[in-house]
Design an enzyme around this catalytic site. Structure first.
Site, short mmCIF file in Angstrom:
data_model
loop_
_atom_site.label_atom_id
_atom_site.label_comp_id
_atom_site.label_asym_id
_atom_site.label_seq_id
_atom_site.Cartn_x
_atom_site.Cartn_y
_atom_site.Cartn_z
N ASN A 41 42.36 69.09 -12.15
CA ASN A 41 43.35 68.11 -11.70
C ASN A 41 42.97 67.61 -10.31
O ASN A 41 41.95 66.96 -10.16
CB ASN A 41 44.79 68.59 -11.85
CG ASN A 41 45.14 69.87 -11.16
OD1 ASN A 41 44.52 70.91 -11.37
ND2 ASN A 41 46.17 69.85 -10.33
N ASP A 42 43.73 67.87 -9.28
CA ASP A 42 43.58 67.17 -8.00
C ASP A 42 42.19 67.33 -7.38
O ASP A 42 41.68 68.46 -7.27
CB ASP A 42 44.60 67.68 -6.98
CG ASP A 42 46.03 67.54 -7.43
OD1 ASP A 42 46.26 67.16 -8.59
OD2 ASP A 42 46.93 67.81 -6.63
N ARG A 169 53.68 71.25 0.41
CA ARG A 169 52.30 71.56 0.01
C ARG A 169 51.32 70.43 0.36
O ARG A 169 51.69 69.40 0.88
CB ARG A 169 52.24 71.84 -1.50
CG ARG A 169 52.84 70.78 -2.40
CD ARG A 169 52.74 71.24 -3.86
NE ARG A 169 53.47 70.38 -4.78
CZ ARG A 169 54.73 70.59 -5.16
NH1 ARG A 169 55.41 71.62 -4.67
NH2 ARG A 169 55.33 69.77 -6.01
N GLU A 223 54.02 64.21 -2.88
CA GLU A 223 52.86 65.09 -2.96
C GLU A 223 51.64 64.42 -2.32
O GLU A 223 51.59 63.21 -2.11
CB GLU A 223 52.55 65.43 -4.42
CG GLU A 223 53.59 66.31 -5.08
CD GLU A 223 53.09 66.93 -6.37
OE1 GLU A 223 53.15 68.17 -6.48
OE2 GLU A 223 52.63 66.18 -7.26
#
Length: 477
Positions: A41-42, A169, A223
């Protein structure tokens, strides 16, 4: 019982032994970075140090559907040949035992400093929003493919403002005016998305400097914050959750975009004119970095959180899921932001295909297509008989619409654009990235053709069309 570092790495090694089998999947991409096995993912820790590009990424090698997160790591000297360096960060401490979450890298004096979020989920009856989740900001030094023993928290839940939930985060760190700065994405107890700005003199002791927010609530969580400058204009990039869907904006379950930030982010500022980075189905959690050539480069996750109820990713059955986007250079022209693939991709051009209007091109696998309008006209492309790309001059509307199973549940995405002067499309074995008007608007999607061969049929008026077959990018595992 918590697994120790060696046990975790042995599990990763065993999982990655399936790489040769997984690479036989015809949907594996040819010029995009993917997980060796399992889930990606990221993009994280993006940087260039001493000529070498580093792309870290959230990685779940043990489960293709997503599971406990590590950081995987790719390096390259030219953005065309990549080396997989293995797992760099392992969830082996009490402060990150449930996953190495997103973060960034900061380079100073030939030393890479990594910051990330350590995820902890306590056992018990918790909502994991207001209680039950640990979200420490972790600092670790990295040198010559070795994580040094300095892995330690610099901020814990009790250090964050009291009016915030457990959801804080994704640290992004940089240096400015002889100070270090960090932005963190957050969710308040009133369910408002915001960004916290911290400052430090030594990268270890951090003090709250400011809180970035909009006048009206703009989603419940922000985010992956990223604050940077383009031609004297500050941009605040975020991935907000909780926006209300509209016909031409915010069409995905979650979004990624940027505010123009006027004033001083440390004191008096204003956030204005939120723009989305990408209007397609599969784009989230982007991060930018400045390379040694002075280019501001952005990479996104070619996926979307919590999208499985809307559309599917059939590669899960073959042992892997998701990918990263092409590397794109960000620029500003006349106060507007543009994204274009970095010029290195031009070296992947192979055979140039002769094209005539109103014809069907067959036997394509991976290719680059460029359209330059001869005038302001309607355009229509039918891709592999299942994807219709259309521009309507009267409505000033570009649409990307799947009409059959090619989209695996994906339906339609639309974007307003006053005139379409050019279209640049990169088609990989299971992904498409579209750049309209030299990257004024971008649309990214995954697709799943039952055949390895693609066709494309078009009605393009007097437009000039070029198609190049693409060579493969090299990835050494």
């Amino acid at each position: 019982m918590k697994l120790q570092t060696r046990e975790l790495l042995d599990k990763v090694k065993a999982a990655e032994e399936e790489l040769e089998k997984i690479n036989k999947d015809p949907w594996r991409l040819k010029f995009h970075l993917m997980p060796p096995v399992g889930w990606i993912n990221d993009p994280n820790g993006l940087c260039q140090m001493n000529g070498i590009y580093h792309v870290f990424f959230q990685y779940s090698p043990l489960e293709a559907a997503g599971g406990i997160k590590f950081w995987g790591h790719y390096t390259s000297s030219d953005l065309l040949e990549w080396n997989y360096e293995g797992v760099t960060l392992v969830p082996d401490q009490e402060f990150d035992r449930d996953g190495i979450y997103s973060g960034s890298s900061f380079i100073e004096n030939d030393q890479m400093h990594i910051f990330y979020t350590g995820n902890v989920k306590e056992e018990g009856d918790h909502d994991y929003v207001r209680k039950g989740r640990g979200a420490a900001t972790i600092y670790v030094k990295y040198q010559e493919n070795t994580v040094l023993i300095s892995k330690a928290p610099v901020l814990r839940n009790e250090d964050y403002p009291e009016h915030y939930s457990c959801h804080i985060r994704d640290p992004k760190v940089w240096k400015e005016d002889n100070q270090y700065f960090m932005v963190l994405g957050g969710r308040t107890l009133d369910d408002e998305g915001r960004v916290l700005v911290y400052t430090s003199k030594d990268l270890k002791q951090w003090k709250l400097c400011n809180e970035l927010k909009t006048k009206e609530t703009f989603g419940y969580m922000w985010e992956c914050p990223d604050l940077f400058e383009i031609d004297g204009q500050n941009l605040l990039s975020i991935s907000p959750q909780g926006l209300i869907r509209e016909n031409f904006r915010f069409q995905n379950i979650y979004q990624s975009g940027y505010f123009y930030l006027d004033g001083d982010f440390r004191s008096d500022y204003q956030l204005r004119d939120f723009e989305e980075w990408d209007y397609g189905f599969d784009f989230y959690a982007p991060q930018t970095f400045l390379d040694e050539k002075g280019r501001r480069i952005i990479i996104g996750w070619m996926g979307m959180s919590d999208s499985d109820l809307e559309y599917q990713n059939p590669t899960i059955e073959n042992g892997w899921q998701h990918a990263l986007t092409m590397l794109r250079e960000i620029s500003m022209k006349d106060g507007q932001i543009f994204q274009t693939p970095v010029k290195e991709y031009l070296e992947l051009r192979d055979e140039l295909i002769e094209v005539e209007n109103k014809t069907k091109i067959r036997n394509l696998e991976t290719f680059e297509l460029e359209v330059k309008q001869g005038g302001i006209e309607d355009l229509e492309f039918i891709f592999s008989e299942g994807l219709v790309l259309k521009y309507n001059v009267q409505e000033e509307l570009f649409s990307m619409e799947f009409i059959n199973e090619l989209g695996a549940g994906r339906t339609i995405r639309k974007v307003k654009i006053k005139s379409l002067k050019s279209l640049h499309m990169f088609v990989d074995t299971s992904s498409i990235e579209l750049f309209l008007n030299d990257g004024e608007k971008v649309l990214t999607t995954r697709y799943y053709n039952s055949s390895t061969e693609n066709t494309i049929q078009f009605v393009a008026g007097t437009a000039e069309i070029n198609i190049w077959k693409m060579k493969n990018m090299t990835v050494n595992y």
